[in-house]
Design a protein around this motif. Structure first.
Motif, PDB file in Angstrom:
ATOM      1  N   ASP A  38       0.813  -1.212   0.000  1.00 45.83           N
ATOM      2  CA  ASP A  38       0.000   0.000   0.000  1.00 45.83           C
ATOM      3  C   ASP A  38       0.850   1.268   0.000  1.00 45.83           C
ATOM      4  OD1 ASP A  38      -2.417   1.282  -0.183  1.00 45.83           O
ATOM      5  OD2 ASP A  38      -2.830   1.266   1.958  1.00 45.83           O
ATOM      6  N   ASP A  39       2.165   1.110   0.248  1.00 42.82           N
ATOM      7  CA  ASP A  39       3.050   2.278   0.158  1.00 42.82           C
ATOM      8  C   ASP A  39       3.457   2.569  -1.284  1.00 42.82           C
ATOM      9  OD1 ASP A  39       3.184   2.821   2.930  1.00 42.82           O
ATOM     10  OD2 ASP A  39       4.593   1.165   3.189  1.00 42.82           O
ATOM     11  N   VAL A  40       3.180   1.645  -2.191  1.00 42.29           N
ATOM     12  CA  VAL A  40       3.554   1.849  -3.595  1.00 42.29           C
ATOM     13  C   VAL A  40       2.606   2.885  -4.202  1.00 42.29           C
ATOM     14  CG1 VAL A  40       3.735   0.762  -5.871  1.00 42.29           C
ATOM     15  CG2 VAL A  40       4.468  -0.483  -3.822  1.00 42.29           C
ATOM     16  N   LYS A  41       3.174   3.970  -4.677  1.00 45.93           N
ATOM     17  CA  LYS A  41       2.373   5.024  -5.299  1.00 45.93           C
ATOM     18  C   LYS A  41       2.996   5.343  -6.647  1.00 45.93           C
ATOM     19  CE  LYS A  41       0.715   7.057  -0.993  1.00 45.93           C
ATOM     20  NZ  LYS A  41       1.341   6.104  -0.047  1.00 45.93           N
ATOM     21  N   LEU A  42       2.215   5.206  -7.701  1.00 47.74           N
ATOM     22  CA  LEU A  42       2.731   5.427  -9.043  1.00 47.74           C
ATOM     23  C   LEU A  42       1.966   6.576  -9.704  1.00 47.74           C
ATOM     24  CD1 LEU A  42       2.878   1.684 -10.166  1.00 47.74           C
ATOM     25  CD2 LEU A  42       4.758   3.063  -9.265  1.00 47.74           C
ATOM     26  N   PRO A  43       2.627   7.298 -10.608  1.00 44.77           N
ATOM     27  CA  PRO A  43       1.928   8.391 -11.296  1.00 44.77           C
ATOM     28  C   PRO A  43       0.697   7.854 -12.038  1.00 44.77           C
ATOM     29  CG  PRO A  43       4.286   8.406 -11.797  1.00 44.77           C
ATOM     30  CD  PRO A  43       4.018   7.152 -11.041  1.00 44.77           C
ATOM     31  N   GLY A  44      -0.417   8.519 -11.870  1.00 47.28           N
ATOM     32  CA  GLY A  44      -1.632   8.143 -12.600  1.00 47.28           C
ATOM     33  C   GLY A  44      -2.311   6.898 -12.079  1.00 47.28           C
ATOM     34  N   MET A  45      -1.904   6.469 -10.906  1.00 47.43           N
ATOM     35  CA  MET A  45      -2.434   5.211 -10.359  1.00 47.43           C
ATOM     36  C   MET A  45      -3.926   5.329 -10.031  1.00 47.43           C
ATOM     37  SD  MET A  45      -0.801   3.088  -7.202  1.00 47.43           S
ATOM     38  CE  MET A  45      -1.387   4.163  -5.902  1.00 47.43           C
ATOM     39  N   LEU A  46      -4.694   4.294 -10.418  1.00 45.62           N
ATOM     40  CA  LEU A  46      -6.128   4.230 -10.120  1.00 45.62           C
ATOM     41  C   LEU A  46      -6.354   3.298  -8.925  1.00 45.62           C
ATOM     42  CD1 LEU A  46      -7.401   3.841 -13.799  1.00 45.62           C
ATOM     43  CD2 LEU A  46      -7.168   5.964 -12.474  1.00 45.62           C
ATOM     44  N   HIS A  47      -7.557   3.416  -8.353  1.00 42.25           N
ATOM     45  CA  HIS A  47      -7.861   2.656  -7.131  1.00 42.25           C
ATOM     46  C   HIS A  47      -9.108   1.817  -7.331  1.00 42.25           C
ATOM     47  CE1 HIS A  47      -4.926   4.913  -4.653  1.00 42.25           C
ATOM     48  NE2 HIS A  47      -5.089   5.771  -5.642  1.00 42.25           N
ATOM     49  N   ALA A  48      -9.093   0.642  -6.732  1.00 41.07           N
ATOM     50  CA  ALA A  48     -10.179  -0.292  -6.999  1.00 41.07           C
ATOM     51  C   ALA A  48     -10.865  -0.744  -5.724  1.00 41.07           C
ATOM     52  CB  ALA A  48      -9.630  -1.506  -7.739  1.00 41.07           C
ATOM     53  N   ASP A  49     -12.087  -1.198  -5.897  1.00 41.02           N
ATOM     54  CA  ASP A  49     -12.869  -1.721  -4.776  1.00 41.02           C
ATOM     55  C   ASP A  49     -13.861  -2.730  -5.353  1.00 41.02           C
ATOM     56  OD1 ASP A  49     -13.913  -2.101  -2.263  1.00 41.02           O
ATOM     57  OD2 ASP A  49     -14.772  -0.096  -2.061  1.00 41.02           O
ATOM     58  N   PHE A  50     -14.250  -3.692  -4.522  1.00 41.70           N
ATOM     59  CA  PHE A  50     -15.152  -4.732  -4.998  1.00 41.70           C
ATOM     60  C   PHE A  50     -16.601  -4.492  -4.612  1.00 41.70           C
ATOM     61  CE2 PHE A  50     -11.499  -7.761  -5.320  1.00 41.70           C
ATOM     62  CZ  PHE A  50     -11.775  -8.241  -6.583  1.00 41.70           C
ATOM     63  N   VAL A  51     -17.501  -4.853  -5.508  1.00 42.43           N
ATOM     64  CA  VAL A  51     -18.898  -5.095  -5.149  1.00 42.43           C
ATOM     65  C   VAL A  51     -18.940  -6.557  -4.717  1.00 42.43           C
ATOM     66  CG1 VAL A  51     -21.278  -5.250  -5.997  1.00 42.43           C
ATOM     67  CG2 VAL A  51     -19.714  -3.477  -6.896  1.00 42.43           C
ATOM     68  N   ARG A  52     -19.454  -6.804  -3.528  1.00 39.15           N
ATOM     69  CA  ARG A  52     -19.447  -8.169  -2.994  1.00 39.15           C
ATOM     70  C   ARG A  52     -20.858  -8.648  -2.706  1.00 39.15           C
ATOM     71  NH1 ARG A  52     -14.449  -9.976  -1.483  1.00 39.15           N
ATOM     72  NH2 ARG A  52     -12.788  -8.427  -1.549  1.00 39.15           N
ATOM     73  N   SER A  53     -21.023  -9.947  -2.712  1.00 38.45           N
ATOM     74  CA  SER A  53     -22.354 -10.505  -2.534  1.00 38.45           C
ATOM     75  C   SER A  53     -22.839 -10.376  -1.088  1.00 38.45           C
ATOM     76  CB  SER A  53     -22.358 -11.987  -2.906  1.00 38.45           C
ATOM     77  OG  SER A  53     -23.590 -12.558  -2.512  1.00 38.45           O
ATOM     78  N   PRO A  54     -24.073  -9.900  -0.919  1.00 36.55           N
ATOM     79  CA  PRO A  54     -24.645  -9.898   0.431  1.00 36.55           C
ATOM     80  C   PRO A  54     -25.212 -11.276   0.791  1.00 36.55           C
ATOM     81  CG  PRO A  54     -26.162  -8.847  -1.097  1.00 36.55           C
ATOM     82  CD  PRO A  54     -24.943  -9.238  -1.898  1.00 36.55           C
ATOM     83  N   TYR A  55     -25.322 -12.159  -0.187  1.00 37.76           N
ATOM     84  CA  TYR A  55     -25.938 -13.466   0.040  1.00 37.76           C
ATOM     85  C   TYR A  55     -24.891 -14.585   0.063  1.00 37.76           C
ATOM     86  CZ  TYR A  55     -30.268 -11.056  -1.086  1.00 37.76           C
ATOM     87  OH  TYR A  55     -31.314 -10.180  -1.079  1.00 37.76           O
TER      88      TYR A  55
END
Lengths: 801, 290
Positions: A38-55
């Motif tokens: 998580d310390d890796v930071k690159l120019p133009g870096m995008l960030h992601a997150d998951f949609v996860r199942s509630p079931y």
């Protein structure tokens, strides 16, 4: 001849095997100078997150990503449909199964990955997750593995429809994964039929989870111009990750650069390949930008590989004196919705067949059935990836059960059954060749130091007063160091490990390894092995791991394998250096090689102590005065294929007092005697043992990942999941015996797993022992005050005077 | 674990804070120490549009004596409660309770006002406020009213406080020298909520219980006052049988929520056990004080 004063001074200066020098890693970590994924930071870096199942189990009717895509700053929302053309919506697991990277038409466990949102920052990604509308049709869940193979059970894996055979043979039912059998069934059954005494117990090792401070994550950066992919990843086995990424992506392995930077704890959780890694890579390739994915604590607990969940039926048959004649074990293994175990290919239940433990048992048989349930996949973690903990637990519990049934003391029954020192190498009934062990000596030492007899007398008196005190013993044998490549591989790659060492002209060195430290202190201890082997101070030896471009290929760090494999490679690479150094020294001193002998940090002409060349001098000469025909430089490579596993062992004693009116268990004393063979750094070993025992304490006393019937995971956050603080953690006393491994170059066996593997049994046996006088032979973990109190209350042991 | 975006306001006076809440309407929340609200926001259970930080409001700080009462600024942190010489001397129950809350880091930020006003039955101060018969001063732009602690708690996260009100002061009595007190809390680990806890305050008159308050934490939707248990002990010598009777009566009013810490039966029994232990300790302290 003893060691001269001058020699002792030089040994001290080396800081080699046996010295307790401080960890070289800590100066950076305690100053916040670590470099994690998580310390890796690159120019133009995008960030992601998951949609996860509630079931826990549901059909996906539709996924509407339009609102999420409309949110400013959202770059992409990937679903299985997007990955399908690339054939990346499913991935192979290390266990020979496949796992959905993003849910393909249905979800099989709560928190399963459904869609992958990529945005300009982490906050936008989180908001966009809320905007992805997924329509589900809930299906009935199976959360009790005993119902997985019911005739009318819901189908968990329609993708396997019609496949009667899995990676490990025939499947009995559509929710069945494998049956694994080992041992002589006919002989074992025969002994059971005639044995004077038999015992049987149903024992569950609950589902739990390792708790590294750093959760899992990855940063993928695809360079479109050169067609190269760089991935920083929280991996205990970065070389395997690179191979998997190359196979999945079709990119040449040479164009895939995988780096495992500092890893903040692994415990097996970071062995596998997770959907987040794959999605970040795909997103980076598709978008042409670096993509970072870091899971949060809830995701880590809920969706990343769990540990254990073994339902075990243990049986022992013994003669009238309590000598075990046969052991029979049946296991129903709850693997969750996909078989994502990370055992060596041929071992679907890992090395569970170590379950004859430290005892000389002539006949044994094991059957393991793996089944699917609507739970998170895994079974990898923790701090023992290969089911050794489960195997060790069941035998350490069962021997107590047998003692209780026969009215024998729990130490006495162990002493009667131990494999004796003269029996090594010992061939176990379930196929292992134990290298060495001093089981009786270890237990006797613990009994003496702790005055075991006095503890039993005290317990007797307390019982008369209605007080609850338990004494738990664990005399475990571990199997670590996978493994011989002929029996152990991961995805076809043999489980060797490696060391490359290069001595610089001025006498310092760099060594690189195929393993990956996550807190085990490799920088500290590998350097010590090399210091002793090559005569260069450990302070002058740099250790590097984790960058697949520079480090030699290795299978990584888990299952206590680093010292048995890469540690051995270090010793043997060091010896190659020394062999060449001897040639150079002979040349410099104008004597024959055979006239020289090694003396700590130098070669000395036999009988002429002042005629010597130090390693430092030899290193310099290696770059300018090598003998004719010998190439310049001083480096060596060793790929070490161990001839056998190593078998660390230990004798632990735990004393608990239980509050009859609250059910609280207080650990009064914990004495841990370990035998890990040759001890490289006693301080590091103590640290490993303290950490492992604390995990064992947490497992025994509170860690659990329960599901309700609908497939909802209860308690997937640190509000509920039990992580002890320094206040709750007991004090430990550590001790050791040294029984070197005869086949390891320096006799070391590995120690990381031992305290967890052996500790859980000791805590568990202590708690159950407190109820032995009430006829209790087994209680399932965890021993939360609520469940302990229920036992007390049911048995009427909380009566007030 | 990331909250939706929100506006952050940091008023410098109580007047400003109350004006801000009026203009922001129902979507605003006051922020005290943040140790309950911020995790709820990270889980997106609570999604306020405006957060009004009370950290810079001087009127909500400080602990001072006012006759036979002590006035506590609600923004006093738990560590300030623990460190207050005034409370240690005149109302030692509060510093003792605060030591049982979370861990030192949380106690550096968490406030007594947040703990009291949040309406979480797992919080420790509410039951103690019931036992102390504390008064809560509630202030809004319309004025001020005083609500007794015993009339403040309606249900989980549901209190007598209106959305536009702020808890402006907590008033607790100075405990007389002969007052016995105890707070007994059973918890799994440092930082965890109580499985059950009991607060007891009592005074003796020649060995006879003159007055007793018995209150319970986390065994119902609100903190509970065990009135029947109190009545059973008042005017009597507190012997083992009386303690047992009180414990049984206290257990009868428990209706805890089941979770991984235990089921209803266990938590109810633990409430009883904490009552036993709290009465015994309070009794000892009352006797010692004589």
């Amino acid at each position: 001849m003893g060691i001269l004063e001058d020699q002792q001074a030089r040994i001290d200066q080396l800081g080699g095997i046996g010295c307790g020098r401080k960890r070289k890693e800590d100066a950076r970590f305690i100053q916040g100078k670590g470099n994690y994924v998580d310390d890796v930071k690159l120019p133009g870096m995008l960030h992601a997150d998951f949609v996860r199942s509630p079931y826990g189990h549901a059909r996906i009717k539709s996924i509407d990503t339009s609102k999420a895509l409309a949110l400013p700053g959202v770059r992409a929302v990937l679903t299985a449909k997007d990955l399908a053309p690339l054939k990346l919506h499913w991935m192979p697991t290390l266990a020979g199964d496949v796992q959905a990277v993003l849910a393909d038409e249905k979800v099989g466990f709560q928190y399963q990955e459904v869609a992958f949102v990529v945005a300009d920052d982490r906050y936008i990604a989180a908001d966009a997750v809320d905007l992805v509308k997924v329509e589900y049709e809930e299906l009935p869940s199976i959360t009790d593995p005993f119902h997985s193979m019911d005739p009318d059970a819901p189908v968990i894996r329609p993708d396997l429809d019609g496949k009667d055979t899995g990676a490990h043979g025939k499947r009995k039912h559509y929710n069945h994964i494998f049956t694994w059998e080992v041992g002589d069934k006919a002989e074992t059954d025969r002994v059971f039929e005639t044995a004077p005494v038999t015992v049987k117990e149903q024992i569950w090792y609950p589902r739990n989870h390792g708790m590294p401070l750093e959760t899992c994550g990855s940063v993928a950066s695809f360079d479109k111009v050169n067609g190269e992919l760089k991935v920083w990843v929280t991996s205990q086995a970065p070389h395997v990750v690179r191979t998997v990424v190359s196979l999945l992506s079709g990119l040449d392995e040479s164009k895939v650069h995988v780096v495992a930077p500092d890893i903040g704890g692994g415990f097996g959780v970071k062995v596998g390949v997770y959907p987040g890694y794959v999605c970040s890579i795909v997103a980076s390739i598709v978008l042409g930008k670096p993509v970072k994915w870091i899971e949060d604590r809830v995701e880590h607990l809920a969706a990343t590989a769990f540990g254990r969940d073994y339902h075990m039926t243990g049986e022992l048959a013994a003669d009238a004196d309590g000598r075990i004649q046969a052991a029979r074990f049946y296991v129903l293994a709850d693997h969750g919705a996909f078989d994502s175990c990370a055992d060596p290919t041929k071992w679907p239940a890992g090395f569970f067949n170590i379950c004859t433990g430290s005892y000389d048992i002539k006949a044994a048989h094991v059957t393991v059935d793996g089944v699917y349930t609507n739970k998170t996949p895994g079974g990898v973690s923790y701090r023992c990836s290969f089911r050794v903990t489960e195997g060790s637990y069941v035998i350490e519990r069962m021997i107590d059960v047998l003692a209780q049934k026969m009215g024998l003391d729990k130490a006495e029954i162990r002493l009667r059954n131990f494999i004796k020192p003269e029996q090594f190498p010992y061939q176990s009934a379930l196929g292992w060749e134990y290298d060495s062990g001093s089981y009786e000596a270890g237990l006797r030492k613990v009994m003496e130091v702790c005055d075991y007899a006095a503890l039993r007398r005290e317990q007797e008196e307390k019982r008369k007063r209605g007080e609850l005190m338990g004494i738990g013993l664990s005399t475990f044998t571990e199997i670590v160091g996978a493994g011989p490549t002929k029996i152990c591989d991961i995805l076809g790659v043999g489980m060797f490990d490696s060391c490359e060492i290069r001595i610089h002209p001025t006498g310092s060195a760099i060594a690189r390894f195929g393993t990956k430290d996550q807190g085990q202190s490799h920088r500290t201890t590998y350097a010590q092995i090399l210091a002793t082997e090559v005569g260069i101070p450990s302070e002058s030896i740099m250790i590097e791991e984790g960058d697949t471009d520079t480090a030699p290929y290795g299978l990584g760090t888990y299952g206590s394998r680093s010292t048995p494999t890469a540690g051995a490679a270090a010793a043997r690479a060091g010896r190659k250096i020394r062999a060449k150094a001897q040639k150079i020294a002979a040349h410099l001193l104008e004597v024959a090689e055979d006239d020289l002998e090694w003396d700590i940090d130098r070669f000395v002409v036999k009988g002429v102590p002042d005629q010597a060349k130090t390693m430092k001098e030899i290193a310099w000469a290696a770059y300018n005065r090598t003998p004719p025909g010998l190439e310049p430089g001083l480096e060596a490579v060793e790929y070490y294929d161990p001839p056998n596993m190593t078998y660390p062992s230990g004798a632990y004693l735990c004393v608990v007092d239980i509050d009859r009116h609250t059910g609280e268990v207080k650990v009064r004393r914990f004495y841990a005697l370990d035998d890990c063979g040759t001890r490289i750094n006693p301080m590091v070993i103590d640290g490993q043992i303290h950490g492992g025992l604390t995990e064992a304490f947490a497992v025994a006393m509170g860690q659990e990942l329960p599901y309700d019937k609908a497939g909802n995971l209860l308690g997937a956050s640190l509000l509920d999941y039990f992580v002890p603080t320094a206040v709750e953690t007991p004090r430990y006393e550590t001790d050791f015996t040294v029984t070197p491994s005869p086949h390891h170059p320096i006799g070391a066996k590995g120690v990381g797993e031992s305290p967890h593997v052996g500790g859980v049994s000791a805590f568990s046996n202590a708690v159950i022992d407190a109820f032995a006088h009430a006829g209790v032979t087994h209680l399932n973990m965890p021993y939360k005050s609520s469940t302990v109190w229920k036992t007390i209350h049911t048995l009427n042991l909380d009566q007030r005077a | 674990m990331i909250p939706p975006s929100f506006a952050y306001r940091a008023p410098a006076s109580l007047k400003e804070a109350l004006a801000l809440i009026d203009e922001s309407g129902d979507d605003a929340k006051f922020l005290a120490g943040g140790h309950s609200l911020l995790p709820m926001m990270k889980f997106r259970v609570s999604e306020p549009a405006v957060l009004i930080d009370l950290g810079g409001v001087p009127e909500l700080q400080g602990i001072r004596e006012a006759g036979d009462r002590i006035h506590i600024g609600p923004m006093s942190t738990e560590n300030e409660i623990i460190g207050s010489a005034l409370l240690q001397q005149k109302c030692p129950l509060l510093p003792e309770v605060a030591r049982w809350i979370a861990d030192p880091q949380v106690r550096n930020r968490g406030t007594i006002g947040g703990d009291v006003a949040h309406g979480d039955p797992a919080n420790d101060h509410p039951a103690v406020m019931l036992a102390l018969e504390a008064d809560f001063v509630l202030r809004s732009s319309q004025g001020e009213r005083v609500v007794p602690a015993n009339e403040f708690y309606f249900g989980t996260y549901f209190t007598a406080m209106e959305a536009n009100e702020v808890l402006a002061e907590i008033r607790v009595p100075v405990l007389g020298p002969g007052t016995g007190y105890a707070y007994k809390k059973l918890k799994r680990k440092t930082g965890d909520f109580a499985i059950a806890a009991a607060c007891v305050l009592l005074t003796l008159d020649r060995g006879i219980c003159k007055r007793i308050a018995i209150t319970l934490t986390n065994v119902g939707p609100t903190p509970l006052r065990a009135s029947a248990a109190e009545q059973a002990l008042t005017g009597k010598a507190i012997d083992d049988a009386a303690v047992e009777n009180a414990a049984q009566l206290a257990m009868q009013i428990c209706d805890p929520a089941e979770d991984l810490r235990g089921d209803k039966e266990y938590k109810t029994h633990m409430a009883g056990e904490m009552v036993r232990r709290a009465i015994r300790q309070a009794l000892e302290r009352a006797k010692e004080a004589k």
